[in-house]
Motif scaffolding. Structure first.
Motif, PDB file in Angstrom:
ATOM      1  N   PRO A  66      41.330  -7.941  66.155  1.00  0.00           N
ATOM      2  CA  PRO A  66      41.430  -7.547  64.741  1.00  0.00           C
ATOM      3  C   PRO A  66      42.589  -6.556  64.609  1.00  0.00           C
ATOM      4  O   PRO A  66      42.574  -5.506  65.249  1.00  0.00           O
ATOM      5  N   THR A  67      43.571  -6.896  63.794  1.00  0.00           N
ATOM      6  CA  THR A  67      44.871  -6.225  63.879  1.00  0.00           C
ATOM      7  C   THR A  67      45.281  -5.520  62.593  1.00  0.00           C
ATOM      8  O   THR A  67      45.053  -6.027  61.494  1.00  0.00           O
ATOM      9  N   GLY A  68      45.894  -4.339  62.765  1.00  0.00           N
ATOM     10  CA  GLY A  68      46.468  -3.604  61.642  1.00  0.00           C
ATOM     11  C   GLY A  68      47.917  -3.271  61.939  1.00  0.00           C
ATOM     12  O   GLY A  68      48.849  -3.897  61.454  1.00  0.00           O
ATOM     13  N   ASN A  69      48.100  -2.279  62.808  1.00  0.00           N
ATOM     14  CA  ASN A  69      49.447  -1.815  63.144  1.00  0.00           C
ATOM     15  C   ASN A  69      50.072  -2.593  64.311  1.00  0.00           C
ATOM     16  O   ASN A  69      51.145  -2.264  64.776  1.00  0.00           O
ATOM     17  N   PHE A  70      49.376  -3.608  64.824  1.00  0.00           N
ATOM     18  CA  PHE A  70      49.837  -4.503  65.890  1.00  0.00           C
ATOM     19  C   PHE A  70      49.891  -3.823  67.263  1.00  0.00           C
ATOM     20  O   PHE A  70      50.452  -4.353  68.211  1.00  0.00           O
ATOM     21  N   GLY A  71      49.271  -2.637  67.402  1.00  0.00           N
ATOM     22  CA  GLY A  71      49.308  -1.956  68.689  1.00  0.00           C
ATOM     23  C   GLY A  71      48.380  -2.596  69.714  1.00  0.00           C
ATOM     24  O   GLY A  71      48.777  -2.881  70.846  1.00  0.00           O
ATOM     25  N   ASN A  72      47.136  -2.840  69.299  1.00  0.00           N
ATOM     26  CA  ASN A  72      46.136  -3.340  70.223  1.00  0.00           C
ATOM     27  C   ASN A  72      46.495  -4.737  70.734  1.00  0.00           C
ATOM     28  O   ASN A  72      46.387  -5.029  71.923  1.00  0.00           O
ATOM     29  N   ILE A  73      46.961  -5.602  69.860  1.00  0.00           N
ATOM     30  CA  ILE A  73      47.296  -6.966  70.301  1.00  0.00           C
ATOM     31  C   ILE A  73      48.587  -6.953  71.136  1.00  0.00           C
ATOM     32  O   ILE A  73      48.753  -7.754  72.055  1.00  0.00           O
ATOM     33  N   LEU A  74      49.481  -6.026  70.856  1.00  0.00           N
ATOM     34  CA  LEU A  74      50.699  -5.935  71.677  1.00  0.00           C
ATOM     35  C   LEU A  74      50.342  -5.510  73.107  1.00  0.00           C
ATOM     36  O   LEU A  74      50.951  -5.988  74.077  1.00  0.00           O
ATOM     37  N   ALA A  75      49.340  -4.653  73.239  1.00  0.00           N
ATOM     38  CA  ALA A  75      48.888  -4.266  74.581  1.00  0.00           C
ATOM     39  C   ALA A  75      48.369  -5.496  75.334  1.00  0.00           C
ATOM     40  O   ALA A  75      48.614  -5.651  76.535  1.00  0.00           O
TER      41      ALA A  75
END
Ligand SMILES: *Cc1c(COP(=O)(O)O)cnc(C)c1O
Length: 497
Positions: free
Chosen positions: A266-275
Motif C-alpha cells: 500500500p503506497t503513498g510516498n513510494f518509499g516502502n515499495i522502493l525498498a
C-alpha cells in the motif's frame, strides 16, 4: 560504496554524508552508486539469524563507511523488546493459501514508520559524528499524523538530539493527537498550529533556511536535520524486512530457497515499495512488485500510462497516510531506470513543477511495467475488504492494509498469477478504529476514540496493543497552539536560543 544525487551524478558523497545531509543541495535524492548483491546461499544463511543480526548484515552492504561496531550499536538500540511487542520485530500472518501479511506495526506507534524511525536517530547521530563533528541535531517535523509520532518515539531521549513536532490543530485524528500531546521524553517538543498540514510544512521549511536562526543554532553547537522519508537513512532499514520475511517463510517451510514471491505494498510516498525493489535487485527472488493506491490513484495511472499528472482532485480518505500526489521516492526509481541520466531527471522534475506533469519514454515505461503492476481501491471497496477479510479469515486489517489486499485480489483475478505473495501490512487497526468498526459492524455507531478501542476489542477479540491502551488517562504535556507566524518564536523558546 558512494552515493550520488539524482539531479547531479557528479555530486558524490559517503553514506554517512548522505544520511547527515538528508537531501542534496541540488534538490535531488541520494542513491547508492550500485546495488550490493546477495547470493541465494547468503540469503539462506540468514535463516539462523535474529532480526537484529539480519539487519546488521544487510545494512553493512549499503553503509560501508560505518564500522560493524557502529552498525551493531545502531540496530541493537533500535530493535529492542521494550519497543517492539514481537521478538521477531516484524510478524507474518497467513491469509489463505500462499498469501502472507507482513505485519510491520509491532513498534511503539503501531504503524510501519517505526521500522525506520526507530533506527534513524542512531544512524543519524553516528553519521553526524563521522562527518560534521560533535553537533547536537535538532529534528524539525511538520506532520499530518503518523510520521510525527513515530519520529518523537524514535528520537525520544536519544543523546545528542532534540525533536520538535508541529501538527495542524484540526488535521489529525483524536488518537493521533493524543499520541503526540502525551509524548514522554526530556528532548521533545510538540505544538499545534492554526492551519493545515501544508501551512505547517511551509513554515518549517522557512525556519530551516532562516539565516538568523541558523546562526543562533551554530553558536550553540546545534544543527537542523530532517526525519522525512527522502533521507536514505529512512529507506535503507526498510530493505531489511523484505529479506527477513523471505527467510521466515523459508524457515517455516512455506517456500523453497530460490522460489519467487510477489510483494504488494500500500503506497503513498513510494518509499516502502522502493525498498522492496532494492531487495529484489540485491538478489531476493521476487516476481512482481504490486503498487496499491487508494482513491488518490496517481501512481496507478503513472505505472499504466507513463504519464505522471498531478492536475487532479485530492481526496481525503480512510487511509490518510496514502493521501499524497507527489510521491517523492519515485524519483529514485526513475533515476535508476533511465540509466542515471541526471539531466533527464532534472527535466522531468522541472516539468512537474511548471505544468504539474511529466511523461517518461516508452523504454522507461516498459521497464517499469516489466517489474511493477498497479491498481487502486476506493472507499467503499476498502470497507468491504476489511469486512470480508474479517469474515473469511477472522483477521482484522487496517484501511491501508485493506487497500493492499483488494488490489492484490484484483491482480490475481486479472492475471491468474498464483505465485506466493507477501502483502505489507502497514498499521494496526487500532489506529483507525472508526473505519474498522464501521466495516466489521455497520450497525454500530463509533463514539469517541477511547470507547472505540474497547468496542473494537469486543467486536473482534483482537488484543489492544499496550501502546494504545496505555494512552488512556495519560498526562497531556503539550497543549500549546499557535499561528504559523509564531512558529520561529516557539522554536527559539524550546531550544533556549
Ligand atoms: C506512510 C504510510 C504508508 C505509505 O508508505 P510510503 O512509503 O509513503 O509509500 C502506508 N500505510 C501507512 C499506515 C503509512 O503510515
Amino acid at each position: 560504496m558512494n552515493y550520488k544525487s539524482t539531479r547531479n551524478s557528479a555530486e558524490v558523497v559517503s553514506s554517512a554524508q548522505a544520511i547527515a545531509r538528508g537531501i542534496s543541495a541540488d534538490g535531488g535524492l541520494f542513491v547508492p552508486e550500485e546495488i550490493p548483491q546477495m547470493s541465494l546461499e547468503e540469503i539462506g544463511e540468514l535463516i539462523e539469524e535474529s532480526y537484529v543480526q539480519r539487519a546488521e548484515i544487510i545494512l553493512s552492504k549499503f553503509l560501508t563507511d560505518f564500522t560493524m561496531e557502529e552498525l551493531g550499536y545502531c540496530v541493537r538500540s533500535a530493535y529492542t523488546a521494550e519497543k517492539f511487542d514481537s521478538d521477531k520485530i516484524a510478524e507474518l500472518a497467513r491469509l489463505g493459501e500462499g498469501t502472507y501479511l507482513l505485519e510491520l506495526w509491532h513498534g511503539p506507534t503501531c504503524a510501519f514508520k517505526d521500522m525506520a524511525l526507530q533506527l534513524l536517530p542512531y544512524l543519524l547521530t553516528v553519521s553526524v559524528k563521522k562527518t560534521i563533528a560533535d553537533k547536537e541535531v535538532v529534528i524539525l517535523v511538520a506532520t499530518s499524523g503518523d510520521t510525527g509520532k513515530a519520529a518523537l518515539e524514535g528520537f525520544k531521549d536519544v543523546p545528542g538530539t532534540k525533536i520538535l513536532v508541529f501538527y495542524p490543530e484540526n488535521g489529525v485524528s483524536p488518537m493521533q493527537k493524543l499520541q503526540m500531546t502525551t509524548q514522554e521524553g526530556e528532548n521533545v517538543g510538540v505544538c499545534a498550529i492554526k492551519g493545515n498540514f501544508d501551512d505547517a510544512q511551509t513554515a518549517v521549511k522557512a525556519i530551516f533556511t532562516d539565516p538568523k536562526i541558523g546562526e543562533q543554532l551554530m553558536s550553540r553547537g546545534m544543527m537542523f536535520s530532517s526525519a522525512n522519508s527522502i533521507n536514505w537513512g529512512r529507506l535503507v532499514p526498510q530493505i531489511v524486512y523484505y529479506i527477513s520475511s523471505y527467510c521466515d517463510l523459508l524457515a517455516n517451510g512455506d517456500i523453497e530457497l530460490g522460489e519467487k514471491v510477489n510483494i504488494v505494498v500500500p503506497t503513498g510516498n513510494f518509499g516502502n515499495i522502493l525498498a522492496a525493489y532494492y531487495a529484489k535487485h540485491m538478489g531476493l527472488p521476487v516476481g512482481k512488485l504490486i503498487c496499491a493506491s487508494n482513491k488518490n490513484n496517481i501512481l496507478t495511472d503513472f505505472i499504466n500510462t507513463g504519464v505522471y499528472d498531478k492536475n487532479r482532485a485530492f481526496y481525503t480518505t480512510s487511509s490518510p497516510s496514502m493521501d499524497i500526489l507527489i510521491s517523492s521516492n519515485l524519483e529514485r526509481l526513475l533515476y535508476l531506470l533511465c540509466g542515471c541520466d541526471d539531466a533527464q531527471l532534472k527535466q522531468w522534475y522541472a516539468d512537474l513543477k511548471e505544468s504539474g506533469k511529466f511523461t517518461v519514454s516508452d523504454e522507461v515505461k516498459a521497464k517499469i511495467q516489466a517489474e511493477f503492476s498497479a491498481g487502486f481501491c476506493d472507499e467503499e471497496e476498502t470497507l468491504q475488504t476489511i469486512r470480508t477479510v474479517f469474515e473469511q479469515y477472522s483477521y482484522v486489517c487496517d484501511p491501508h492494509t485493506a487497500v493492499g489486499v483488494k488490489v492484490y485480489e484484483d491482480y490475481k483475478k486479472a492475471t491468474g498469477d498464483t505465485t506466493k505473495t507477501i502483502i505489507a501490512s502497514t498499521a494496526s487497526p487500532y489506529k483507525f478504529t472508526d473505519t474498522v468498526i464501521q466495516a466489521v459492524s455497520p450497525e454500530t455507531n463509533p463514539s469517541d476514540d477511547f470507547d472505540d478501542v474497547s468496542l473494537l476489542n469486543i467486536l473482534t477479540g483482537m488484543p489492544v496493543p499496550q501502546e494504545i491502551s496505555g494512552l488512556d488517562g495519560k498526562e497531556v504535556r503539550f497543549t500549546r497552539s499557535v499561528a504559523t507566524g509564531e512558529m520561529p518564536q516557539v522554536v527559539r523558546e524550546l531550544l533556549s536560543l
